[in-house]
Design a protein around this motif. Structure first.
Motif, short mmCIF file in Angstrom:
data_model
loop_
_atom_site.label_atom_id
_atom_site.label_comp_id
_atom_site.label_asym_id
_atom_site.label_seq_id
_atom_site.Cartn_x
_atom_site.Cartn_y
_atom_site.Cartn_z
N VAL A 8 37.21 -15.67 6.75
CA VAL A 8 35.92 -15.51 6.08
C VAL A 8 36.12 -14.93 4.68
O VAL A 8 35.45 -15.35 3.72
CB VAL A 8 34.99 -14.61 6.92
CG1 VAL A 8 33.78 -14.17 6.10
CG2 VAL A 8 34.53 -15.35 8.18
N HIS A 9 37.05 -13.99 4.55
CA HIS A 9 37.30 -13.38 3.24
C HIS A 9 37.66 -14.45 2.21
O HIS A 9 37.10 -14.48 1.10
CB HIS A 9 38.42 -12.35 3.36
CG HIS A 9 38.81 -11.73 2.05
ND1 HIS A 9 38.04 -10.76 1.42
CD2 HIS A 9 39.86 -11.96 1.22
CE1 HIS A 9 38.61 -10.41 0.28
NE2 HIS A 9 39.72 -11.12 0.14
N GLU A 10 38.58 -15.36 2.57
CA GLU A 10 38.97 -16.42 1.65
C GLU A 10 37.84 -17.42 1.47
O GLU A 10 37.63 -17.95 0.36
CB GLU A 10 40.22 -17.13 2.17
CG GLU A 10 40.75 -18.19 1.21
CD GLU A 10 42.01 -18.87 1.72
OE1 GLU A 10 42.46 -19.82 1.06
OE2 GLU A 10 42.53 -18.47 2.79
N PHE A 11 37.11 -17.69 2.53
CA PHE A 11 35.99 -18.62 2.48
C PHE A 11 34.94 -18.14 1.47
O PHE A 11 34.45 -18.91 0.63
CB PHE A 11 35.40 -18.74 3.88
CG PHE A 11 34.19 -19.64 4.00
CD1 PHE A 11 34.19 -20.93 3.49
CD2 PHE A 11 33.05 -19.19 4.66
CE1 PHE A 11 33.08 -21.75 3.63
CE2 PHE A 11 31.94 -20.00 4.81
CZ PHE A 11 31.95 -21.29 4.28
N VAL A 12 34.62 -16.87 1.53
CA VAL A 12 33.64 -16.30 0.60
C VAL A 12 34.16 -16.42 -0.83
O VAL A 12 33.42 -16.80 -1.75
CB VAL A 12 33.35 -14.83 0.96
CG1 VAL A 12 32.50 -14.16 -0.13
CG2 VAL A 12 32.64 -14.75 2.31
N ASP A 13 35.44 -16.14 -1.01
CA ASP A 13 36.02 -16.19 -2.35
C ASP A 13 35.97 -17.61 -2.92
O ASP A 13 35.59 -17.81 -4.08
CB ASP A 13 37.46 -15.68 -2.30
CG ASP A 13 38.09 -15.60 -3.68
OD1 ASP A 13 37.51 -14.91 -4.55
OD2 ASP A 13 39.14 -16.23 -3.90
N ARG A 14 36.33 -18.59 -2.11
CA ARG A 14 36.32 -19.98 -2.60
C ARG A 14 34.90 -20.46 -2.89
O ARG A 14 34.68 -21.24 -3.82
CB ARG A 14 36.99 -20.91 -1.58
CG ARG A 14 38.47 -20.70 -1.44
CD ARG A 14 39.13 -21.97 -0.88
NE ARG A 14 40.43 -21.70 -0.31
CZ ARG A 14 41.25 -22.64 0.14
NH1 ARG A 14 40.87 -23.90 0.12
NH2 ARG A 14 42.43 -22.32 0.65
N GLN A 16 32.45 -18.56 -3.91
CA GLN A 16 32.04 -17.91 -5.16
C GLN A 16 32.65 -18.61 -6.37
O GLN A 16 32.03 -18.69 -7.43
CB GLN A 16 32.44 -16.44 -5.13
CG GLN A 16 31.61 -15.61 -4.15
CD GLN A 16 32.09 -14.17 -4.05
OE1 GLN A 16 33.22 -13.84 -4.46
NE2 GLN A 16 31.25 -13.30 -3.49
N GLN A 17 33.86 -19.14 -6.19
CA GLN A 17 34.52 -19.85 -7.28
C GLN A 17 34.10 -21.33 -7.34
O GLN A 17 34.55 -22.06 -8.23
CB GLN A 17 36.04 -19.76 -7.13
CG GLN A 17 36.58 -18.34 -7.23
CD GLN A 17 38.09 -18.31 -7.04
OE1 GLN A 17 38.79 -19.28 -7.32
NE2 GLN A 17 38.60 -17.18 -6.56
N ASP A 18 33.27 -21.75 -6.37
CA ASP A 18 32.77 -23.13 -6.30
C ASP A 18 33.91 -24.14 -6.19
O ASP A 18 33.90 -25.20 -6.83
CB ASP A 18 31.91 -23.44 -7.52
CG ASP A 18 31.06 -24.71 -7.31
OD1 ASP A 18 30.80 -25.05 -6.14
OD2 ASP A 18 30.70 -25.37 -8.30
#
Length: 645
Positions: A8-14, A16-18
């Motif tokens: 989820v942490h990486e999912f949220v980051d990606r 946010q970066q679209d």
């Protein structure tokens, strides 16, 4: 397998970066899944960030996110599967999420699980999102063996992130349960609370690994259901080589599992020799023995009819009856047995052509692949399911198939002599054609016109026998007009429509897959696409101008064919396929066949070989010849019927 997996942490980051939609598109391309529609990319870009924000606020940063998770032996993909640990039991816990961009939707009146998204007069119906995710949950449990002992490990939610509750109020009437709950933007706080009740903040890597690495095969509960639902009380009796075939396959599956080995079996037989009875017995017995087994064909009509027959009591059982194309991504030896019925329908390549032959995909999918086929029923370009072709594919793997021939011993139902007569008639054997002599239980007649054929068969229907007319594909096949079928087949003053191509009944006419078995199918003419694989008591066949007799041989006439599958092929291939087509059409009848050719010279040839009747035709209702309509399954008293077995 998912297209993309991350925490989820990486999912949220990606999100946010679209970049997550572009990453998914690249994974889709690398997996060679075909054309990717712009709408799907837009849905990823719009829906996945909405889910990411919910997961972030829920504090589930270490839960694993499996995006576009493909369900086993299916082309269906769940939008997202969340993998982690249950906060109370510490056992693996999975939540399937179905994402919708809808802002408004209403229930379709007089249905329980359909809805109409959007506003205004949108008439395109969709499955209710809760009903959709419930099916995904059941499918995941039915084909994921690590979930056998964890019946409560899977939950499902539908998240309509653009909708307020008032805009989809109708959809909330569907009662929620753990396999399906509906949440909107208005109730996202409740969604967060629910996810926290199903997933702990702990790292979900191991739980995701368990799911992804689990053997993809029918679960024990599904196999139990299959064994109970198929062939109740042994009503389908096996004889001689049929029983030999079943016993040899059961022995091979047992030995292959114990010795971690592989064996290929090929069962050949003509129409009515019992191939599909064998297939259903194998499904029942192997499922009862807890062996993982799936049935597959290349025919939509045949498979849909099997669904209708064996899935009447338990729709879950239908999942074990699929198509050859479903095994493109099947894990190597993931099944104990794969029953390939109507294996002459195997195509050179699956729909997703990746340079791998379909026969190799089927050989790869199980320890014991079983092929049931008739060499003379290859009728379309691209089909290659012959005994020789399967032998060669197996030999390339160092395997020597075991052969079981049902032809040499008996023909259950119908007439063995007639089947041989047809092979000679069509020059599919080296033996010359001979004059037909009626048997006590089988009658052949050349009629003067299609109208005479219809009248004679109508009389059989009035006697509560089943009768159908089929024809070569020599007339156009129009779509219905003003809700009625079009009389495309015109021979003199006689006019008739082809069977319905659609999936739903129209003005009392059955859908294509029920044409051969539904009582209302008599009023339409069937073709190879709806007749292959089925049998009925009385059979009328109209030979069109695509195959004509000249002097001492059959000649192809591709210009007369309206079959789109036979366009742009060489005359020799056309002749081979069209003769096989008529062989199939001519061998559907169990009590008799009526023949007519639109070509005068061919009609004269038929009259040479079939003497005009001089006595009353045999009584097809004699005790030895009592048949019911259904898939080409063997003995009359053991045939699959529709709608119940």
């Amino acid at each position: 397998m998912p297209l993309l997996r991350m925490s989820v942490h990486e999912f949220v980051d990606r999100c946010q970066q679209d970049t997550v939609a572009d990453d998914l598109a690249e994974c889709h391309r690398q997996a060679r899944l075909g054309r990717l529609e712009d709408g799907e990319i837009r849905s990823w870009r719009n829906s996945l960030p909405a889910l990411a924000r919910v997961l972030d606020e829920a504090g589930l940063q270490h839960v694993e996110v499996l995006i576009e998770y493909q369900l086993a032996l299916s082309s269906l993909r769940a939008d997202v599967v969340l993998a982690g640990w249950h906060p109370h039991t510490s056992q693996p816990s999975y939540v399937i999420v179905e994402l919708k961009q809808w802002t408004h939707a209403r229930a379709l009146p007089d249905t329980e699980d359909l809805c109409l998204p959007g506003v205004g007069n949108n008439n395109r119906a969709f499955l209710h999102p809760v009903a959709q995710v419930r099916r995904y949950c059941q499918y995941l449990q039915d084909f994921t063996t690590v979930l056998d002992a964890e019946p409560d490990a899977v939950a499902g939610v539908a998240y309509l992130h653009n909708a307020n509750t008032t805009g989809v109020a109708d959809l909330l009437d569907l009662e929620p349960d753990d396999h399906g709950r509906l949440f909107t933007h208005s109730t996202r706080d409740q969604l967060i609370t629910y996810l926290q009740s199903r997933l702990s903040p702990a790292h979900g890597t191991a739980a995701a690994d368990e799911l992804v690495d689990s053997p993809l095969a029918p679960s024990r509960p599904l196999l139990r259901a299959t064994a109970e639902e198929i062939l109740h009380a042994d009503r389908f009796v096996l004889l001689d080589q049929q029983q030999v075939a079943v016993s040899l396959v059961r022995r091979a599956v047992k030995k292959a599992r114990e010795a971690d080995s592989k064996e290929v079996l090929i069962v050949t037989g003509g129409p009515g020799s019992g191939k599909s009875v064998i297939a259903l017995h194998l499904m029942r017995h192997l499922a009862h023995d807890r062996h993982t087994v799936v049935h597959a064909t290349g025919s939509k009509s045949f498979t849909r009819t099997l669904h209708h027959a064996v899935g009447t009591y338990n729709p879950r059982v239908r999942k074990l009856f699929g198509y050859f194309m479903n095994f493109a991504d099947a894990p190597k030896n993931g099944l104990d047995a794969l029953i390939c019925d109507e294996a002459h329908r195997i195509r050179a390549h699956s729909v997703r052509h990746r340079g791998v032959r379909q026969v190799d995909e089927l050989l790869n999918a199980a320890r014991v692949p079983v092929f049931l086929l008739d060499d003379h029923q290859v009728v379309r370009p691209g089909e290659m399911g012959s005994r020789k072709a399967i032998d060669q594919a197996a030999a390339a793997r160092g395997l020597r198939p075991r052969h079981i021939d049902l032809n040499g011993q008996f023909r259950n139902g119908g007439s063995r002599a007639y089947e041989q007569w047809v092979l000679r008639l069509l020059q599919l054997t080296d033996e010359p054609a001979t004059e037909w002599a009626d048997e006590r239980t089988f009658h052949v007649q050349v009629v003067d016109s299609p109208q005479q054929m219809e009248d004679l068969l109508q009389a059989k229907e009035a006697q509560h026998l089943t009768a159908r007319i089929t024809a070569g594909f020599c007339w156009r096949w129009s779509d219905p007009r003003r809700g009625r079928l079009v009389d495309d087949i015109t021979i003199g003053s006689w006019r008739k429509p082809w069977n319905l191509r659609g999936e739903s009944r129209l003005d009392g006419v059955p859908p294509s897959w029920l044409w051969a078995t539904d009582p209302d199918g008599f009023g339409q003419v069937g073709c190879i696409y709806t007749a292959q694989g089925f049998e009925y008591d009385w059979n009328g066949v109209i030979l069109g101008d695509d195959l004509v007799w000249r002097q001492d041989r059959w000649l192809p006439n591709p210009q007369a064919s309206r079959d789109p599958a036979l366009r742009s092929i060489d005359p020799a291939t056309f002749l081979r396929l069209v003769r096989n087509t008529y062989k199939v059409l001519l061998t559907r009848g169990m009590s008799g066949t009526l023949l007519y050719s639109t070509d005068p010279e061919t009609q004269a040839r038929l009259r040479q070989l079939v003497p005009a009747p001089t006595t009353a035709e045999p009584d097809p209702r004699a005790p030895v010849q009592q048949h019911t309509t259904g898939p080409d399954a063997g003995q009359g008293q053991t045939r699959i019927t529709s709608p119940a077995m």
